[in-house]
Design a protein around this motif. Structure first.
Motif, PDB file in Angstrom:
ATOM      1  N   PHE A 254       0.836  -1.196   0.000  1.00  0.00           N
ATOM      2  CA  PHE A 254       0.000   0.000   0.000  1.00  0.00           C
ATOM      3  C   PHE A 254       0.871   1.246   0.000  1.00  0.00           C
ATOM      4  CE2 PHE A 254       0.551  -1.365   4.425  1.00  0.00           C
ATOM      5  CZ  PHE A 254       1.096  -0.234   5.005  1.00  0.00           C
ATOM      6  N   GLU A 255       0.246   2.354  -0.391  1.00  0.00           N
ATOM      7  CA  GLU A 255       0.872   3.671  -0.357  1.00  0.00           C
ATOM      8  C   GLU A 255      -0.043   4.599   0.426  1.00  0.00           C
ATOM      9  OE1 GLU A 255       2.879   3.483  -4.842  1.00  0.00           O
ATOM     10  OE2 GLU A 255       1.077   4.694  -4.462  1.00  0.00           O
ATOM     11  N   ILE A 256       0.548   5.434   1.268  1.00  0.00           N
ATOM     12  CA  ILE A 256      -0.234   6.370   2.076  1.00  0.00           C
ATOM     13  C   ILE A 256       0.305   7.786   1.901  1.00  0.00           C
ATOM     14  CG2 ILE A 256      -0.810   7.101   4.434  1.00  0.00           C
ATOM     15  CD1 ILE A 256      -0.774   4.222   5.283  1.00  0.00           C
ATOM     16  N   SER A 257      -0.610   8.738   1.779  1.00  0.00           N
ATOM     17  CA  SER A 257      -0.282  10.151   1.861  1.00  0.00           C
ATOM     18  C   SER A 257      -1.185  10.753   2.926  1.00  0.00           C
ATOM     19  CB  SER A 257      -0.494  10.854   0.510  1.00  0.00           C
ATOM     20  OG  SER A 257      -0.272  12.250   0.636  1.00  0.00           O
ATOM     21  N   GLN A 258      -0.601  11.164   4.036  1.00  0.00           N
ATOM     22  CA  GLN A 258      -1.385  11.660   5.157  1.00  0.00           C
ATOM     23  C   GLN A 258      -1.754  13.126   4.976  1.00  0.00           C
ATOM     24  OE1 GLN A 258       0.949  10.741   8.688  1.00  0.00           O
ATOM     25  NE2 GLN A 258      -0.208   8.844   8.987  1.00  0.00           N
ATOM     26  N   GLY A 259      -3.017  13.447   5.249  1.00  0.00           N
ATOM     27  CA  GLY A 259      -3.487  14.815   5.169  1.00  0.00           C
ATOM     28  C   GLY A 259      -4.207  15.217   6.437  1.00  0.00           C
ATOM     29  N   THR A 260      -4.701  16.442   6.455  1.00  0.00           N
ATOM     30  CA  THR A 260      -5.361  16.974   7.644  1.00  0.00           C
ATOM     31  C   THR A 260      -6.870  17.106   7.479  1.00  0.00           C
ATOM     32  OG1 THR A 260      -4.915  19.223   6.858  1.00  0.00           O
ATOM     33  CG2 THR A 260      -3.310  18.239   8.366  1.00  0.00           C
ATOM     34  N   SER A 261      -7.396  16.758   6.319  1.00  0.00           N
ATOM     35  CA  SER A 261      -8.837  16.807   6.078  1.00  0.00           C
ATOM     36  C   SER A 261      -9.537  15.672   6.819  1.00  0.00           C
ATOM     37  CB  SER A 261      -9.119  16.692   4.580  1.00  0.00           C
ATOM     38  OG  SER A 261     -10.495  16.502   4.313  1.00  0.00           O
ATOM     39  N   PRO A 262     -10.829  15.817   7.130  1.00  0.00           N
ATOM     40  CA  PRO A 262     -11.584  14.689   7.673  1.00  0.00           C
ATOM     41  C   PRO A 262     -11.905  13.620   6.631  1.00  0.00           C
ATOM     42  CG  PRO A 262     -13.017  16.601   7.436  1.00  0.00           C
ATOM     43  CD  PRO A 262     -11.626  17.066   7.146  1.00  0.00           C
ATOM     44  N   VAL A 263     -11.562  13.881   5.363  1.00  0.00           N
ATOM     45  CA  VAL A 263     -11.870  12.951   4.277  1.00  0.00           C
ATOM     46  C   VAL A 263     -10.647  12.090   3.949  1.00  0.00           C
ATOM     47  CG1 VAL A 263     -12.587  12.728   1.864  1.00  0.00           C
ATOM     48  CG2 VAL A 263     -13.582  14.529   3.308  1.00  0.00           C
TER      49      VAL A 263
END
Length: 269
Positions: free
Chosen positions: A4-13
């Protein structure tokens, strides 16, 4: 290979991509027949289609192909659509009902258990970790499961599939305002057809994570591939003109869902 690949963000989505991966380990590739090696049932270019539409959204993407194991199926093998044609946890056929494995090379129960352990479970552990992280930030999290499929597949459904297929398991997996944020934009999109909880009501991911009463909402968007591909046949080329037109509506959907999530967060505070 990383599964898997993950890009973490700050949105609730959170955008989930269980079916855009095309990696197949060599030992599994060797067992696929010529038809299987086309990898026809990939959700072609969907991660590119959504790229940048909601910049602060977290993304979790499976890199392995659904013929290795389908990350959007119940790991117990239970059918999502009893009585209807579908493909299983590890498919035996493609979406046209044609075999994808060489004779005598179809995966055994031991193979399937191994793939659950090494592919399916790690992907969902990663997705769950992001759901918990995002919920800790906001008090709410929305899993938006990103999919596509050919618009004409007689083995799976009659006629032509609408362009936008919103699935919420008949409203069970998310707040009604989240469903409306997607469905209303899709219904108003000129030149497109849309349906809510039609042939596709949300896969295992949507049904597994969607627990609105706990602050975790889930929704599936199944797009007809004709809406963004040049043709629904090899080489399944991305059509920039079609895609840019579609991206306008997808951006409105995502920003609308994010706005609803922020309102739900405020209500819970």
């Amino acid at each position: 290979m990383s599964v898997f690949e993950i890009s973490q963000g700050t949105s609730p989505v959170i955008l989930a991509f269980p079916h855009t991966g095309t990696e197949v380990p060599q030992d599994i590739w060797n067992r696929l027949n010529d038809n299987g090696r086309i990898l026809a049932d990939t959700d072609w270019h969907i991660h590119d289609l959504y790229a940048g539409l909601l910049p602060q959204a977290t993304t979790v993407r499976a890199t392995f192909h659904r013929y290795v194991i389908d990350a959007n199926r119940d790991p117990d093998g239970t059918s999502l659509y009893p009585g209807q044609n579908t493909t299983g946890l590890v498919p035996e056929t493609d979406f046209d009902g044609k075999p994808i494995w060489k004779e005598g090379e179809a995966p055994s129960q031991a193979d399937i258990a191994d793939r659950v352990k090494n592919f399916h479970a790690p992907y969902h552990a990663a997705l769950l970790a992001e759901v918990e992280r995002v919920k800790a930030l906001h008090g709410v999290a929305v899993v938006y499961d990103c999919h596509s499929i050919r618009s004409l597949i007689p083995f799976l459904f009659e006629g032509r599939l609408p362009d936008f297929n919103t699935g919420t398991d008949m409203g069970r997996t998310c707040d009604p305002a989240i469903e409306a944020a997607a469905a209303d934009v899709a219904a108003a999109a000129e030149g497109y057809k849309a349906v809510v909880n039609g042939r596709f009501k949300g896969g295992w991911t949507t049904r597994h994570y969607g627990r609105p009463q706990t602050g975790v909402h889930a929704i599936q968007m199944e797009l007809a591939q004709i809406s963004h591909l040049a043709t629904e046949a090899p080489p399944f080329a991305y059509d920039e003109r079609k895609a840019e037109r579609l991206r306008i509506h997808l951006k409105h959907i995502l920003t609308g869902i994010e706005a609803v999530a922020n309102q739900l967060k405020t209500k819970g505070e």
